[in-house]
Motif scaffolding. Structure first.
Motif, PDB file in Angstrom:
ATOM      1  N   ALA A 190     -38.879 -19.356  13.572  1.00  0.00           N
ATOM      2  CA  ALA A 190     -39.500 -18.034  13.610  1.00  0.00           C
ATOM      3  C   ALA A 190     -38.569 -16.975  14.188  1.00  0.00           C
ATOM      4  N   ASP A 191     -37.644 -17.382  15.057  1.00  0.00           N
ATOM      5  CA  ASP A 191     -36.716 -16.412  15.649  1.00  0.00           C
ATOM      6  C   ASP A 191     -35.424 -16.277  14.841  1.00  0.00           C
ATOM      7  N   GLU A 192     -35.485 -16.692  13.583  1.00  0.00           N
ATOM      8  CA  GLU A 192     -34.358 -16.529  12.659  1.00  0.00           C
ATOM      9  C   GLU A 192     -34.780 -15.600  11.527  1.00  0.00           C
ATOM     10  N   TRP A 193     -33.794 -15.032  10.854  1.00  0.00           N
ATOM     11  CA  TRP A 193     -34.079 -14.260   9.648  1.00  0.00           C
ATOM     12  C   TRP A 193     -32.875 -14.348   8.712  1.00  0.00           C
ATOM     13  N   LEU A 194     -33.174 -14.472   7.429  1.00  0.00           N
ATOM     14  CA  LEU A 194     -32.161 -14.749   6.422  1.00  0.00           C
ATOM     15  C   LEU A 194     -31.269 -13.538   6.186  1.00  0.00           C
ATOM     16  N   PHE A 195     -29.969 -13.808   6.042  1.00  0.00           N
ATOM     17  CA  PHE A 195     -29.036 -12.766   5.644  1.00  0.00           C
ATOM     18  C   PHE A 195     -29.457 -12.224   4.279  1.00  0.00           C
ATOM     19  N   GLN A 196     -29.502 -10.922   4.142  1.00  0.00           N
ATOM     20  CA  GLN A 196     -29.895 -10.335   2.868  1.00  0.00           C
ATOM     21  C   GLN A 196     -28.939 -10.751   1.757  1.00  0.00           C
ATOM     22  N   GLU A 197     -27.641 -10.890   2.087  1.00  0.00           N
ATOM     23  CA  GLU A 197     -26.644 -11.266   1.092  1.00  0.00           C
ATOM     24  C   GLU A 197     -26.845 -12.682   0.559  1.00  0.00           C
ATOM     25  N   ASP A 198     -27.632 -13.483   1.268  1.00  0.00           N
ATOM     26  CA  ASP A 198     -27.804 -14.885   0.888  1.00  0.00           C
ATOM     27  C   ASP A 198     -29.159 -15.171   0.248  1.00  0.00           C
ATOM     28  N   ILE A 199     -29.882 -14.133  -0.104  1.00  0.00           N
ATOM     29  CA  ILE A 199     -31.191 -14.346  -0.747  1.00  0.00           C
ATOM     30  C   ILE A 199     -31.037 -15.187  -2.008  1.00  0.00           C
ATOM     31  N   GLY A 200     -30.090 -14.846  -2.866  1.00  0.00           N
ATOM     32  CA  GLY A 200     -29.900 -15.599  -4.103  1.00  0.00           C
ATOM     33  C   GLY A 200     -29.321 -16.984  -3.898  1.00  0.00           C
ATOM     34  N   ALA A 201     -28.685 -17.214  -2.740  1.00  0.00           N
ATOM     35  CA  ALA A 201     -28.035 -18.504  -2.490  1.00  0.00           C
ATOM     36  C   ALA A 201     -29.036 -19.627  -2.267  1.00  0.00           C
ATOM     37  N   VAL A 202     -30.260 -19.299  -1.883  1.00  0.00           N
ATOM     38  CA  VAL A 202     -31.237 -20.342  -1.560  1.00  0.00           C
ATOM     39  C   VAL A 202     -31.595 -21.147  -2.810  1.00  0.00           C
ATOM     40  N   CYS A 221     -26.203 -22.296   7.975  1.00  0.00           N
ATOM     41  CA  CYS A 221     -25.441 -21.706   9.077  1.00  0.00           C
ATOM     42  C   CYS A 221     -26.359 -20.857   9.949  1.00  0.00           C
ATOM     43  N   GLN A 222     -26.452 -21.215  11.210  1.00  0.00           N
ATOM     44  CA  GLN A 222     -27.200 -20.419  12.183  1.00  0.00           C
ATOM     45  C   GLN A 222     -26.204 -19.509  12.907  1.00  0.00           C
ATOM     46  N   VAL A 223     -26.402 -18.217  12.760  1.00  0.00           N
ATOM     47  CA  VAL A 223     -25.502 -17.236  13.377  1.00  0.00           C
ATOM     48  C   VAL A 223     -26.167 -16.747  14.660  1.00  0.00           C
ATOM     49  N   ASN A 224     -25.725 -17.291  15.779  1.00  0.00           N
ATOM     50  CA  ASN A 224     -26.360 -17.031  17.063  1.00  0.00           C
ATOM     51  C   ASN A 224     -25.873 -15.718  17.674  1.00  0.00           C
ATOM     52  N   GLN A 225     -26.817 -14.963  18.182  1.00  0.00           N
ATOM     53  CA  GLN A 225     -26.514 -13.727  18.903  1.00  0.00           C
ATOM     54  C   GLN A 225     -26.902 -13.933  20.356  1.00  0.00           C
ATOM     55  N   LYS A 229     -22.518 -11.415  21.856  1.00  0.00           N
ATOM     56  CA  LYS A 229     -21.521 -12.259  21.204  1.00  0.00           C
ATOM     57  C   LYS A 229     -22.137 -12.984  20.009  1.00  0.00           C
ATOM     58  N   ILE A 230     -21.325 -13.184  18.985  1.00  0.00           N
ATOM     59  CA  ILE A 230     -21.786 -13.839  17.759  1.00  0.00           C
ATOM     60  C   ILE A 230     -21.041 -15.164  17.593  1.00  0.00           C
ATOM     61  N   SER A 231     -21.773 -16.220  17.307  1.00  0.00           N
ATOM     62  CA  SER A 231     -21.151 -17.514  17.023  1.00  0.00           C
ATOM     63  C   SER A 231     -21.902 -18.183  15.876  1.00  0.00           C
ATOM     64  N   ALA A 232     -21.165 -18.864  15.019  1.00  0.00           N
ATOM     65  CA  ALA A 232     -21.755 -19.489  13.832  1.00  0.00           C
ATOM     66  C   ALA A 232     -21.768 -21.004  13.979  1.00  0.00           C
ATOM     67  N   ASP A 233     -22.889 -21.613  13.679  1.00  0.00           N
ATOM     68  CA  ASP A 233     -23.052 -23.070  13.724  1.00  0.00           C
ATOM     69  C   ASP A 233     -23.447 -23.541  12.327  1.00  0.00           C
ATOM     70  N   HIS A 278     -29.624 -15.310  10.774  1.00  0.00           N
ATOM     71  CA  HIS A 278     -29.482 -14.688  12.090  1.00  0.00           C
ATOM     72  C   HIS A 278     -30.407 -15.416  13.065  1.00  0.00           C
ATOM     73  N   HIS A 279     -29.984 -15.479  14.345  1.00  0.00           N
ATOM     74  CA  HIS A 279     -30.811 -16.169  15.339  1.00  0.00           C
ATOM     75  C   HIS A 279     -30.610 -15.511  16.695  1.00  0.00           C
ATOM     76  N   ASP A 280     -31.712 -15.083  17.315  1.00  0.00           N
ATOM     77  CA  ASP A 280     -31.601 -14.485  18.650  1.00  0.00           C
ATOM     78  C   ASP A 280     -32.375 -15.275  19.704  1.00  0.00           C
ATOM     79  N   GLY A 281     -32.809 -16.477  19.358  1.00  0.00           N
ATOM     80  CA  GLY A 281     -33.637 -17.263  20.276  1.00  0.00           C
ATOM     81  C   GLY A 281     -32.912 -17.854  21.459  1.00  0.00           C
TER      82      GLY A 281
END
Length: 479
Positions: A190-202, A221-225, A229-233, A278-281
Motif C-alpha cells: 500500500a505504501d508503494e506506487w507504480l512508476f508511470q513509465e512502467d504501466i505498459g511493462a506489467v 524493483c522497489q525504489v526506496n525513498q 536518499k533514493i536506493s533501488a532494490d 516507488h516506496h516511502d514506507g
C-alpha cells in the motif's frame, strides 16, 4: 562453454559484425532469427532496436528497446537511448513487424494489495495501477481509519474484508489467490506506487514469460525513498502466474515457492524485470508509527527458530537486528547465514550477507576483515561492483591508518634520540634529516603539495648535498 552458449555467442557476434559493417537490414534479420530461439535475451531486442533505428524506423526501434529494457532492468543504456529516440521523427510502421509488438499471448494481470489502516497512501497506490492491470484486489485486516471507504468505489477494485494477519504475511497473501480471476498477479504494498513509465511493462512482462516456464517468479524493483536518499532494490519476488502451484511462504519478507517444495527449489525460474515501484514506507517516521521494525524482528525470530538452517531468514533477521544497533548480534547472524549458504545452492543472496558483514567491519574499523569479506564476495561473483568498491574503500581506510601510524613513528624516532643510550650506535642521520624527509614524503602522499614542497626546501637548505631531495623538488616544480 556448452553448445547452446556457443551458438548464442556466435549469433551475437554475427549481429555485431553486421551492425559494425552498417548492414542494418542483415542485422535486423539476424536479430529476428535469434529472437525466435532466445526471446527472453535482452541483447537480442537491443540488437533489433539498433538495426531498426539505423534504418529510420524510430517508433519500431522504441518497441524493441522497451522489451530489452524490461528484460534487463539494471541496464545503463536506457536513458541515453530515450534521448536519441526523442530527437528523431517516428518513421514508418512495418506491417511485417506488427505481430511482433502484440502481446503474445494476451494475458490479464491483477494487482493485489494487503492493507490495514493505510489511509495515508492507499489512493495513491490504487490510482497508479489503474491503467496497468485488469483487476485490483485489496485484502484488508479490519482497517479502522477509512482505508476501505477511500477505494471501494474506485474502478477495478475488489475488497476482501476481515482477513486476519495471524502473524503471517504469507498466509494473508495466500488468502487472496482464490479470489483473483486474472492470469498473473502483481503484489504491491500500500505504501508503494507504480512508476508511470512502467504501466505498459506489467502486461508486457507477463506476456513475455507466460508460456516459457511452468514456475516463473518475476522480481520487481522497489525504489526506496529514505530521508531524501533514493536506493533501488531489484530483488523483490512480487509477480507470478496463477493456477500453477505457486504461493507465498514465510511470516515476513515472504517468498514465492512451489507449494509443498523447498524454498530454494531449482525448478523455479526467477528473473528481474523493469517494473518499478516507488516506496516511502521505510521513512523513519512511518516505520516508528507502525512499529514495523519491532514486528519484523519478532516474526523473523520465529522463522529462524522454525528453520534454523535457512540462510535467508538469518539474512533478514540480521538486517533488521543491525537496524536496532545491535552490531554483535547482527554479525553473528550474518556469519551463520554465510556458513549455511553452501548447503542451499539456490540461495541467491550471499552477496547481500557479505556486504552487510563488510558494513559491520568497516564501522568497527576492522579493515582486514572488511577486505576479506569483499574478496569472498568476488569469489562468488568476480564482477560484483559493490565488492570491488568496498574492497578499495577498506584499503583506503587501512592506508590512512597506516599513514597516521607511520607519521607518529617517524616523529617518535626523532624524539627517541633524547633518551636512547644503548650500546648500539643509532643512525644520527635519522634525527638530522632522514625522518624529516620521510615526513615530507608522507605530506606529499597526502596531497599537500605546497606543504611538502616547503619541507623539502627546508631539508635541502640544511643539506644541499642531498640530490634525492633536489630531484623531488624539481619534479614538483615541473608538474
Amino acid at each position: 562453454m556448452n553448445q547452446a552458449t556457443d551458438r548464442k555467442q556466435s549469433a551475437s557476434n554475427a549481429i555485431r559484425q553486421a551492425l559494425t559493417a552498417r548492414k542494418f537490414k542483415l542485422a535486423e534479420k539476424l536479430a529476428l532469427d535469434s529472437l525466435r530461439s532466445q526471446p527472453l535475451l535482452a541483447q537480442n531486442w537491443v540488437f533489433l532496436g539498433e538495426a531498426l533505428l539505423h534504418q529510420g524506423y524510430v517508433q519500431e526501434a522504441g518497441h524493441a528497446f522497451e522489451r530489452g529494457s524490461v528484460l534487463d532492468p539494471q541496464a545503463q543504456w536506457g536513458s541515453e537511448v530515450q534521448k536519441v529516440l526523442a530527437g528523431k521523427p517516428p518513421g514508418d510502421m512495418r506491417e511485417e513487424l506488427k505481430e511482433l509488438w502484440q502481446l503474445q499471448p494476451p494475458v490479464t494481470v491483477a494487482a493485489a494489495i494487503m492493507t490495514r489502516n493505510e489511509a495515508r497512501c492507499i489512493v495513491r497506490c490504487v490510482n497508479s495501477l489503474q491503467d496497468a492491470v485488469d483487476e485490483i484486489i485489496i485484502i484488508d485486516s479490519d482497517s479502522t481509519d477509512g482505508t476501505i471507504e477511500l477505494v471501494e468505489h474506485m474502478p477495478k477494485v475488489k475488497i476482501i474484508r476481515s482477513v486476519a494477519l495471524n502473524d503471517d504475511f504469507a498466509w494473508k497473501r495466500n488468502q487472496a489467490l482464490p479470489h483473483i480471476k486474472s492470469d498473473w498477479v502483481l503484489w504491491v504494498d500500500a505504501d508503494e506506487w507504480l512508476f508511470q513509465e512502467d504501466i505498459g511493462a506489467v502486461r508486457l512482462a507477463a506476456s513475455m514469460f507466460h508460456d516459457r516456464f511452468q514456475h516463473t517468479v518475476l522480481n520487481v524493483c522497489q525504489v526506496n525513498q529514505i530521508q531524501g536518499k533514493i536506493s533501488a532494490d531489484y530483488a523483490n519476488p512480487r509477480m507470478f502466474p496463477l493456477n500453477r502451484g505457486l504461493h507465498y511462504y514465510g511470516r515476513v519478507h515472504e517468498q514465492v515457492v512451489i507449494e509443498g517444495e523447498d524454498m530454494y527449489d531449482n525448478r523455479m525460474m526467477r528473473r528481474p524485470v523493469r517494473i518499478r515501484l516507488h516506496h516511502d514506507g521505510y521513512e523513519p517516521a512511518i516505520m516508528g508509527q507502525q512499529n514495523k521494525l519491532e514486528r519484523n524482528l519478532r516474526l523473523l525470530k520465529l522463522m529462524v527458530e522454525q528453520e534454523p538452517d535457512n540462510p535467508g531468514w538469518l539474512l533478514y533477521y540480521g538486517r533488521e537486528t543491525l537496524a536496532t544497533g545491535d552490531i554483535e548480534k547482527a554479525k553473528a547472524l550474518f556469519l551463520e547465514a554465510e556458513r549455511l549458504a553452501p548447503g542451499k545452492p539456490n540461495f541467491g543472496r550471499l552477496l547481500d550477507v557479505l556486504m552487510y558483514l563488510n558494513k559491520i567491519y568497516m564501522s568497527t574499523k576492522d579493515y582486514e576483515q572488511a577486505q576479506r569479506v569483499c574478496l569472498r564476495a568476488l569469489e562468488v561473483q568476480p564482477n560484483f561492483p559493490d565488492a570491488k568498491y568496498h574492497l578499495a574503500k577498506a584499503k583506503m581506510r587501512q592506508a590512512g591508518v597506516l599513514l597516521q601510524q607511520a607519521e607518529r613513528g617517524l616523529k617518535e624516532s626523532k624524539e627517541a634520540f633524547r633518551t636512547y643510550r644503548g650500546t648500539v650506535t643509532a643512525d644520527a642521520a635519522i634525527a638530522d634529516w632522514k625522518a624529516d624527509l620521510a615526513l615530507a614524503d608522507l605530506t606529499a602522499i597526502a596531497g599537500k603539495q605546497a606543504e611538502a614542497k616547503a619541507q623539502y626546501e627546508s631539508i635541502l637548505g640544511r643539506h644541499p648535498e642531498l640530490n634525492m631531495v633536489r630531484k623531488k623538488l624539481n619534479s614538483m616544480n615541473n608538474e
